[in-house]
Write an enzyme that holds these catalytic residues in place. Sequence first.
Site: not given
Length: 409
Positions: A82, A84, A90-92, A94, A118-119, A123, A409
């Site tokens: 994943v 962006v 900040r454009r939606g 994700l 990763s962050e 999520y 994974f």
Amino acid sequence: MTTKLRTVSKDDFDAWYAGLEWAFGGLKESADERRLWHELVDLDRSLGVWDGDRVVGSLGTFALRVSVPGGAVVSAAGVTMVHVAATHRRRGLLRLMMRRALDDYREAGEPLAVLTASEPGIYGRFGFGAATWRMLATIDTARVAVNAPAGADDIALRVEDPARAARRCEELYARLVPRRPGMLERLPGWERLPLLDPPGEREGASARRCVLAEREGELLGYARYALRPRFAEAGPEGAVVVRDLEAATPEAYAALLRYLAEIDLMSTVVLRDLPVDAPLLHLVSDVRRCELRVQDRMYLRPVDVGAALAARSYTTELDVVLDVTDDMCPWNAGRWRLSGGPGGAVCARTGDAADLALPVRALGAAYLGGVSLASLAGAGLVGERRAGALAAAGAAFTGQLAPWLPHTF
């Protein structure tokens, strides 16, 4: 700015993956790693966002099977790869990709979606809760001994090339999967993951080795590890870096741990991925000199609440109505009656009054039994609507072993 969301074709993969590598720091993975991920990722369910001919976002999917409380192994969509692009934040994008992915997973009939983050702050808003945790340990073997139980001396140890031992190790791993929630069944191709050992990623360590623990020819455990030699003026200060440590019996586990702690010229054993209830905690002579740390590992969200809750069993009998909120998957929102116990469960829509109320990310965190409903309630994420419901449901959800994801994974 015009962007286009679509699935990834074979011809797209190189550009799609290059965008991901750049987003994660720009370092190229080895050819073997890249080839393996290309073969394992489900391109038909992997997404990219293009701005003209540039890839500015990605979300990949693996077809996985994860063990759940009770020993069943359940289909799960593995969210992966994943990113962006920094130019398109900040454009939606994700949210756009996640929205499409969850719809696809529902259509495919997968009850669960899982990921490693990763962050981790990203999520929760998509309904994922931290369902497994890992423990990291650095054992000072000059000051710490391994107190092996009776029978450990009867275990025969043999060092083998990891590739030559792979088939037997995978057979043992497959037997262990149903024992602990959170473990991934290694579907075809995934058996190659533990053998990846790119020289550029060894960080000064040797090529990986494998030690087998056997009794009368039967494989009872194994550990894959490498040696990182270091010599100071006062003497050797090398490290044993452990990739895997799996065992079917307490004796084999202790024999392997003791072997790793007693390798010549090494002063520490580094274990980067252990269950939080690993037997190591009770075998070492001084746990304070093991530099223990705990980190979040696998995040989980029910894609289909009813199917997910019915797929696992429960430690005690329960009959509870859950009022679930789920902004991303509105088909999950509302009240569900969960009835079951050690023999299995059923979960269906109901109009009855709620006993507990919780967001789907809290349900995801509690699903594998490693995060208690009571701790989530203490954080304000679970509300008790009927007195006694929290204690009863909490006892039923919690398992004997902590859930654990053995590899990323």
